[in-house]
Design an enzyme around this catalytic site. Structure first.
Site, short mmCIF file in Angstrom:
data_model
loop_
_atom_site.label_atom_id
_atom_site.label_comp_id
_atom_site.label_asym_id
_atom_site.label_seq_id
_atom_site.Cartn_x
_atom_site.Cartn_y
_atom_site.Cartn_z
N ASP A 162 0.84 -1.21 0.00
CA ASP A 162 0.00 0.00 0.00
C ASP A 162 0.87 1.26 0.00
O ASP A 162 0.72 2.14 0.84
CB ASP A 162 -0.93 -0.02 1.21
CG ASP A 162 -1.84 -1.25 1.23
OD1 ASP A 162 -3.04 -1.09 0.97
OD2 ASP A 162 -1.34 -2.36 1.46
N ASP A 189 -1.58 -2.64 -4.09
CA ASP A 189 -1.89 -1.22 -4.00
C ASP A 189 -0.64 -0.39 -4.26
O ASP A 189 0.07 0.01 -3.34
CB ASP A 189 -2.54 -0.85 -2.66
CG ASP A 189 -3.99 -1.29 -2.58
OD1 ASP A 189 -4.49 -1.87 -3.56
OD2 ASP A 189 -4.61 -1.07 -1.53
N TYR A 192 -2.17 4.14 -6.27
CA TYR A 192 -3.39 4.82 -5.83
C TYR A 192 -3.87 5.84 -6.86
O TYR A 192 -4.52 6.83 -6.54
CB TYR A 192 -3.19 5.48 -4.46
CG TYR A 192 -3.23 4.46 -3.35
CD1 TYR A 192 -4.37 4.25 -2.58
CD2 TYR A 192 -2.11 3.68 -3.08
CE1 TYR A 192 -4.39 3.29 -1.59
CE2 TYR A 192 -2.14 2.71 -2.09
CZ TYR A 192 -3.27 2.53 -1.34
OH TYR A 192 -3.30 1.57 -0.36
N HIS A 312 -3.38 -9.75 -0.75
CA HIS A 312 -3.62 -8.35 -0.41
C HIS A 312 -4.51 -8.21 0.83
O HIS A 312 -4.14 -7.55 1.80
CB HIS A 312 -4.24 -7.59 -1.58
CG HIS A 312 -4.36 -6.11 -1.31
ND1 HIS A 312 -3.27 -5.31 -1.09
CD2 HIS A 312 -5.45 -5.30 -1.17
CE1 HIS A 312 -3.66 -4.06 -0.86
NE2 HIS A 312 -4.98 -4.03 -0.90
N HIS A 322 -11.46 -2.75 7.01
CA HIS A 322 -11.46 -3.98 6.22
C HIS A 322 -11.63 -5.24 7.07
O HIS A 322 -11.19 -6.32 6.69
CB HIS A 322 -10.18 -4.08 5.39
CG HIS A 322 -9.92 -2.87 4.54
ND1 HIS A 322 -10.82 -2.41 3.61
CD2 HIS A 322 -8.85 -2.02 4.50
CE1 HIS A 322 -10.33 -1.33 3.01
NE2 HIS A 322 -9.14 -1.07 3.55
N HIS A 349 -3.41 -4.05 2.48
CA HIS A 349 -4.80 -3.59 2.52
C HIS A 349 -5.14 -2.72 3.72
O HIS A 349 -5.66 -1.61 3.57
CB HIS A 349 -5.74 -4.79 2.44
CG HIS A 349 -7.14 -4.47 2.01
ND1 HIS A 349 -7.43 -3.51 1.07
CD2 HIS A 349 -8.34 -5.00 2.40
CE1 HIS A 349 -8.75 -3.46 0.88
NE2 HIS A 349 -9.32 -4.35 1.67
#
Length: 475
Positions: A162, A189, A192, A312, A322, A349
């Protein structure tokens, strides 16, 4: 006094790692840069000099066993050459490999020309120099191949998830590059760019490629895809999932008999690494499920004892962000993770850090059995490293009370390293980006599931744990 301190550290270390006691929720709160993307005119996004000069250079492993790389780059104005010149001496390129190129549109954005070139037949543990060019513009880089496959081959992986392209992202990337790691396990990720609209989506994919080039051009990043790679934007007429990602970032999926670049496996040094796709079908009978069933059977722990899985969406996550999103994949695959004694599973994530004890929830069969995760020495350690620094900011709300399976959790930016020492032990660090300093905040000795659990190999146990722990503490 020093000997007593050493014994205390070793005792606490082994007790916490092997017995699974004392979950910690860190109360640390760091002062952070704003979670906004770096301005487009910043030097980290600088376009290389020269007309149509190659940019966004990145490499990944190109085969199953680490004797090939895929070198990728973009030429912004015209196709140019897809040729890679490479050799063992800087400036002397005795070998040539030919690649391919393509371009695409996303809404009204027209991409540059993305080149992918497979360079194969490489020698293990060797430094190669390479040059890519377009007309009069050329650029030179280097990479080092891994050691040959061997159960005691040492190797240091970096783990990043991420990432994004904020100043926090830059901090993570810079600290990672000082870690001495030799390859990155990337947990999904990337850019973005999906936080933008219309032509800016493609623009921010380009800036991210230039942003990470300082690392990706010199060592392989093993890619996995996250939800921010889906780029499903029907209001723009863009409904093909992963379109930007798959055009730009390739994987050696065919080498592991996968039918899709979103899930694949590689072997590197003493590790067998399996990459799963959280956002592709994975229930029973789907292509990903069938492939994983076969891939686990191909694992040879005598040759590559470290079995690592990347995904992920985390399976075990006690953050409000999440929460339970990985539950369906847990139901589909956790029994295999336990059966094949996976050593560690890395996920992203959630924009925080969390590590579990070895637990499983495979005894519950809907009508009977344990309904909660329980300690399981055959289970993996689950680690969430979704704290790379992206513009969505940190996930600071953990669920209370801290569940029994959670060993350590903290909402800070950072990255991890897994330093494999031999067939039985690896040193793991989570490094917090702390106001200009890299701080090793969570660290432990990871005990290999295969060589440590096989009765006829227990003679190795004492020798390896003594040398690894003492060397680690001394350093």
């Amino acid at each position: 006094m020093e000997i007593h301190h050493l014994l205390l550290v070793v005792s606490v270390l082994l007790s916490s790692v092997l017995n699974g006691e004392g979950g910690i929720t860190s109360s640390y709160v760091r002062s952070e840069w704003p979670a906004v993307d770096i301005p487009l005119d910043h030097h980290v996004f600088k376009v290389p000099k020269g007309y149509n000069a190659p940019q966004q250079v990145h490499i990944t492993q190109g085969d199953y066993d680490g004797k090939a790389v895929i070198i990728s780059w973009v030429t912004p104005d015209e196709p140019g050459s897809s040729t890679v010149h490479y050799g063992l001496v800087q400036g002397k390129y005795d070998f040539v490999a030919q690649g391919t190129y393509s371009n695409y549109t996303f809404y009204k954005y027209k991409s540059g020309y993305t080149h992918h070139c497979l360079v194969s037949g490489l020698e293990y543990d060797t430094k190669y120099y390479y040059k890519i060019e377009s007309g009069e513009s050329s650029r030179e880089f280097w990479f080092v191949t891994p050691p040959h496959l061997h159960p005691d081959a040492s190797y240091k992986f970096g783990i990043i998830g991420d990432l994004g392209q904020t100043f926090n992202s830059l901090s993570t990337l810079e600290y990672y590059m000082r870690s001495g790691a030799q390859a990155v396990l990337f947990l999904g990720d990337l850019s973005y760019a999906d936080r933008y609209q219309y032509n800016d989506v493609g623009v921010r994919w380009d800036t991210w490629g230039r942003f990470v080039e300082r690392s990706t051009a010199y060592q392989p990043w093993l890619w996995s895809a996250g939800n921010h790679e889906i780029d499903y934007m029907p209001y723009m007429g863009e409904v093909t999932p992963f379109k930007n990602y798959l055009e730009r970032y390739t994987t050696p999926y065919l080498a592991s008999k996968s039918s899709d670049p979103l899930w694949y496996a590689v072997r590197r040094a003493s590790a067998h690494i399996i990459v799963l796709s959280s956002y592709s079908p994975f229930v029973k009978y789907t292509p990903q499920w069938r492939w994983l069933d076969e891939e686990f059977k191909r694992v040879d722990r005598e040759k590559t004892p470290w079995l690592i899985v990347l995904m992920h969406a985390p399976i075990y996550n006690s953050n409000e962000a999440h929460f339970k999103e990985g539950e369906s994949m847990r139901a589909a695959f956790e029994e295999w993770f336990v059966e094949y004694r996976v050593d560690v599973i890395f996920a992203g994530h959630v924009h925080a850090y969390e590590r579990s004890y070895r637990v499983s929830n495979v005894r519950y069969n809907v009508t009977s059995g344990d309904r909660f995760p329980v300690p399981d020495t055959s289970a993996p350690v689950y680690i969430t490293v979704g704290d790379g620094g992206n513009q969505e900011g940190l996930a600071g709300r953990f669920r209370e009370p801290q569940p029994d399976y959670s060993a350590f959790r903290e909402a800070s930016y950072g990255h991890s390293t897994l330093d494999i020492k031999n067939r039985t032990h690896a040193i793991y660090h989570w490094n917090r980006n702390d106001d200009g300093k890299k701080v090793a905040t969570d660290e432990f000795v990871l005990y290999n599931q295969y060589w440590g659990k096989n009765i006829r190999r227990r003679k190795l146990k004492k020798h390896h744990i003594k040398s690894v722990v003492v060397d680690w503490i001394a350093s």
